[in-house]
Scaffold this motif. Sequence first.
Motif, PDB file in Angstrom:
ATOM      1  N   MET A   1       0.847  -1.173   0.000  1.00  0.00           N
ATOM      2  CA  MET A   1       0.000   0.000   0.000  1.00  0.00           C
ATOM      3  C   MET A   1       0.898   1.243   0.000  1.00  0.00           C
ATOM      4  O   MET A   1       1.908   1.287   0.697  1.00  0.00           O
ATOM      5  N   ILE A   2       0.499   2.232  -0.764  1.00  0.00           N
ATOM      6  CA  ILE A   2       1.234   3.497  -0.853  1.00  0.00           C
ATOM      7  C   ILE A   2       0.379   4.584  -0.227  1.00  0.00           C
ATOM      8  O   ILE A   2      -0.707   4.892  -0.719  1.00  0.00           O
ATOM      9  N   PRO A   3       0.850   5.195   0.881  1.00  0.00           N
ATOM     10  CA  PRO A   3       0.083   6.283   1.476  1.00  0.00           C
ATOM     11  C   PRO A   3       0.045   7.494   0.550  1.00  0.00           C
ATOM     12  O   PRO A   3       1.052   7.861  -0.043  1.00  0.00           O
ATOM     13  N   VAL A   4      -1.124   8.084   0.431  1.00  0.00           N
ATOM     14  CA  VAL A   4      -1.314   9.274  -0.402  1.00  0.00           C
ATOM     15  C   VAL A   4      -1.961  10.343   0.464  1.00  0.00           C
ATOM     16  O   VAL A   4      -3.011  10.110   1.055  1.00  0.00           O
ATOM     17  N   GLU A   5      -1.311  11.494   0.542  1.00  0.00           N
ATOM     18  CA  GLU A   5      -1.839  12.623   1.300  1.00  0.00           C
ATOM     19  C   GLU A   5      -2.081  13.769   0.326  1.00  0.00           C
ATOM     20  O   GLU A   5      -1.160  14.222  -0.335  1.00  0.00           O
ATOM     21  N   VAL A   6      -3.333  14.218   0.264  1.00  0.00           N
ATOM     22  CA  VAL A   6      -3.708  15.232  -0.713  1.00  0.00           C
ATOM     23  C   VAL A   6      -4.520  16.323  -0.033  1.00  0.00           C
ATOM     24  O   VAL A   6      -5.447  16.032   0.713  1.00  0.00           O
ATOM     25  N   VAL A   7      -4.163  17.582  -0.322  1.00  0.00           N
ATOM     26  CA  VAL A   7      -4.962  18.704   0.151  1.00  0.00           C
ATOM     27  C   VAL A   7      -6.197  18.807  -0.731  1.00  0.00           C
ATOM     28  O   VAL A   7      -6.232  18.270  -1.836  1.00  0.00           O
ATOM     29  N   ASP A   8      -7.191  19.498  -0.256  1.00  0.00           N
ATOM     30  CA  ASP A   8      -8.380  19.742  -1.057  1.00  0.00           C
ATOM     31  C   ASP A   8      -7.985  20.635  -2.227  1.00  0.00           C
ATOM     32  O   ASP A   8      -7.493  21.747  -2.028  1.00  0.00           O
ATOM     33  N   ALA A   9      -8.163  20.143  -3.435  1.00  0.00           N
ATOM     34  CA  ALA A   9      -7.749  20.884  -4.621  1.00  0.00           C
ATOM     35  C   ALA A   9      -8.762  20.670  -5.735  1.00  0.00           C
ATOM     36  O   ALA A   9      -9.276  19.567  -5.907  1.00  0.00           O
ATOM     37  N   ALA A  10      -9.030  21.734  -6.467  1.00  0.00           N
ATOM     38  CA  ALA A  10      -9.886  21.655  -7.651  1.00  0.00           C
ATOM     39  C   ALA A  10      -9.011  21.992  -8.846  1.00  0.00           C
ATOM     40  O   ALA A  10      -8.671  23.148  -9.076  1.00  0.00           O
ATOM     41  N   HIS A  33      13.993   1.600  -8.156  1.00  0.00           N
ATOM     42  CA  HIS A  33      15.324   2.043  -7.735  1.00  0.00           C
ATOM     43  C   HIS A  33      15.437   2.334  -6.238  1.00  0.00           C
ATOM     44  O   HIS A  33      16.536   2.443  -5.722  1.00  0.00           O
ATOM     45  N   GLY A  34      14.314   2.503  -5.570  1.00  0.00           N
ATOM     46  CA  GLY A  34      14.329   2.838  -4.141  1.00  0.00           C
ATOM     47  C   GLY A  34      14.085   1.615  -3.289  1.00  0.00           C
ATOM     48  O   GLY A  34      14.281   0.482  -3.717  1.00  0.00           O
ATOM     49  N   ALA A  35      13.664   1.871  -2.077  1.00  0.00           N
ATOM     50  CA  ALA A  35      13.345   0.790  -1.142  1.00  0.00           C
ATOM     51  C   ALA A  35      12.412   1.340  -0.084  1.00  0.00           C
ATOM     52  O   ALA A  35      12.196   2.546   0.010  1.00  0.00           O
ATOM     53  N   GLY A  36      11.868   0.447   0.715  1.00  0.00           N
ATOM     54  CA  GLY A  36      11.015   0.872   1.809  1.00  0.00           C
ATOM     55  C   GLY A  36       9.692   1.432   1.323  1.00  0.00           C
ATOM     56  O   GLY A  36       9.230   1.153   0.222  1.00  0.00           O
ATOM     57  N   ARG A  37       9.110   2.243   2.190  1.00  0.00           N
ATOM     58  CA  ARG A  37       7.815   2.839   1.890  1.00  0.00           C
ATOM     59  C   ARG A  37       7.920   3.922   0.828  1.00  0.00           C
ATOM     60  O   ARG A  37       8.849   4.710   0.821  1.00  0.00           O
ATOM     61  N   ILE A  38       6.935   3.966  -0.031  1.00  0.00           N
ATOM     62  CA  ILE A  38       6.791   5.039  -1.020  1.00  0.00           C
ATOM     63  C   ILE A  38       5.646   5.912  -0.544  1.00  0.00           C
ATOM     64  O   ILE A  38       4.613   5.403  -0.099  1.00  0.00           O
ATOM     65  N   ARG A  39       5.828   7.212  -0.618  1.00  0.00           N
ATOM     66  CA  ARG A  39       4.806   8.159  -0.154  1.00  0.00           C
ATOM     67  C   ARG A  39       4.519   9.146  -1.269  1.00  0.00           C
ATOM     68  O   ARG A  39       5.438   9.645  -1.929  1.00  0.00           O
ATOM     69  N   VAL A  40       3.246   9.465  -1.461  1.00  0.00           N
ATOM     70  CA  VAL A  40       2.814  10.450  -2.453  1.00  0.00           C
ATOM     71  C   VAL A  40       2.043  11.539  -1.719  1.00  0.00           C
ATOM     72  O   VAL A  40       1.195  11.238  -0.869  1.00  0.00           O
ATOM     73  N   SER A  41       2.332  12.796  -2.040  1.00  0.00           N
ATOM     74  CA  SER A  41       1.589  13.891  -1.410  1.00  0.00           C
ATOM     75  C   SER A  41       1.379  15.035  -2.390  1.00  0.00           C
ATOM     76  O   SER A  41       2.161  15.240  -3.312  1.00  0.00           O
ATOM     77  N   LEU A  42       0.290  15.749  -2.173  1.00  0.00           N
ATOM     78  CA  LEU A  42      -0.013  16.974  -2.911  1.00  0.00           C
ATOM     79  C   LEU A  42      -0.351  18.029  -1.875  1.00  0.00           C
ATOM     80  O   LEU A  42      -1.277  17.847  -1.075  1.00  0.00           O
ATOM     81  N   ASP A  43       0.431  19.109  -1.869  1.00  0.00           N
ATOM     82  CA  ASP A  43       0.265  20.169  -0.880  1.00  0.00           C
ATOM     83  C   ASP A  43       0.227  21.525  -1.569  1.00  0.00           C
ATOM     84  O   ASP A  43       0.719  21.684  -2.681  1.00  0.00           O
ATOM     85  N   HIS A  44      -0.323  22.513  -0.857  1.00  0.00           N
ATOM     86  CA  HIS A  44      -0.172  23.911  -1.263  1.00  0.00           C
ATOM     87  C   HIS A  44       1.182  24.372  -0.749  1.00  0.00           C
ATOM     88  O   HIS A  44       1.511  24.134   0.408  1.00  0.00           O
TER      89      HIS A  44
END
Length: 110
Positions: A1-10, A33-44
Amino acid sequence: MIPVEVVDAALPTARIVPLGLIVAELVANAAKHGAGRIRVSLDHTSPGEYALSVSDEGIGLPAGYDPGATSGLGMRVISTLVGQLYGRLNFGANGSGPGAKFTVVFPDAG
């Protein structure tokens, strides 16, 4: 599972499609190419600007890494898509621990 953190965006579809392709490519690179946990985020990052980040917990990027100098198709695709967003690609160490982090900073379409 890949955690995804996203701000409210239109965001318009013209922005969502390249962002989705960028995420897919960066996550694939992190898994390859990496290892461990992968994290995705969208922020202001500031009013009218967003930052999309993908990070991993691997050994990080090699010294002198330049995504523009890689021979892989993936980074060329990412660079083209970042250009379509009128954005910029930042990369370096994962600020929250070991690994690499790629961040696309782009203006709000509005």
